[in-house]
Motif scaffolding. Structure first.
Motif: not given
Length: 301
Positions: A268-277
């Motif tokens: 899956g895709t993890l949020y690392s250096d930024a949040l989601g939309n």
């Protein structure tokens, strides 16, 4: 180089002719990363005006200030940023704005507890928001600064802080419960770059990033092959894409592993250096953290 000179020129010009506030009854706040923007919104609420420079999916390691950003910074009453050289390409701009006293929230943390890093000018890993206890320190600092600058609303800021700290405590308990369902031997987290070291230290994960701590460094063929061998040796079942790093880096790693007869999936895709939309659950710090943990645990089980 020319762009940097233009921005510094704009900075000098804008400082000499600062524009009026949007709302003279409220503090004008400018933040850098989405994690800090969300935090300040939770504490400031309706009592502040806030503008975040970076949006969803933006990599703070590589972010450069535009002329519009400089104008926002000049017109701010308070500037909050992460620090520890996370926003490396904004350092020159902040240096020119010493009169504004931009506040690096990560500087509040006891340096002896931080993870060392040779990739950053601070000599520390700057991804401190993945330790919830550090994030709580950010909350307390932001509350103190807002209360000092705007004493008439200090009671409101303090109430918001109390409520938000309670939510962070609930998040911490939920995260621990989720991770306890994952056996220790399966707690190996392979991602595009080493943004999750504080997460790993907090919850007992071995964290390995393809690009190291900074996305400014490129992964070479040898890096891919070395990590592919590590994945096979440790029977890692899933590796993870990061929202602010190109997907191709992890896909190349997956291909290298599969070519050696070992199957590894992208978990899956993890949020690392930024949040989601903005407007989504993952667009908040709490939502992002819980989403990441669920994604990791479900993929590695």
């Amino acid at each position: 180089m020319i762009k940097n000179l233009l921005i510094l020129l704009v900075l000098a010009t804008t400082i000499s002719c600062k524009t009026d506030k949007k709302d003279n009854s409220k503090l004008n706040i400018v933040t850098t990363t989405t994690m800090i923007t969300d935090l300040v919104k939770n504490i400031g609420g309706d009592y502040i005006n806030i503008e975040g420079l970076m949006g969803s999916g933006v990599d703070p390691h590589l972010y450069k200030a535009s002329e519009g950003d400089v104008t926002k910074l000049v017109n701010a009453d308070i500037i909050f940023y992460n620090g520890l050289h996370l926003e490396g390409k904004l350092v020159d701009v902040f240096e020119k704005m010493k009169s504004k006293s931009p506040i690096a929230l990560a500087e509040e943390i006891d340096k002896s507890t931080l993870i060392g890093s040779e990739y950053f000018g601070s000599n520390f890993d700057p991804h401190v928001w993945f330790n919830i206890e550090y994030y709580k320190q950010f909350v307390k600092k932001v509350t103190a600064v807002l209360s000092e600058k705007d004493p008439k609303n200090s009671v409101n800021y303090t109430e918001n802080k109390t409520q938000y700290l309670k939510k962070l405590e609930e998040l911490q308990n939920k995260v621990i419960s989720l991770i306890e369902t994952l056996p220790n031997e399966k707690r190996i987290l392979v991602t595009a770059h080493d943004a999750f070291n504080y997460f790993g230290k907090s919850y007992g994960f071995q964290v390995v990033g393809l690009q190291g701590l900074s996305t400014a460094t490129e992964a070479g063929v040898q890096d891919v092959q070395k990590l592919a061998a590590f994945i096979i040796d440790n029977n890692v079942k899933a590796i993870f894409v990061e929202s602010s790093v190109p997907r191709r880096t992890i896909e190349a790693l997956q291909a290298a592993v599969n070519s050696k007869g070992h199957e590894v999936k992208i978990g899956g895709t993890l949020y690392s250096d930024a949040l989601g939309n903005a407007g989504t659950v993952e667009g908040t710090y709490i939502g992002m953290f819980e989403y990441n943990v669920n994604t990791i645990v479900n993929a590695l089980k």
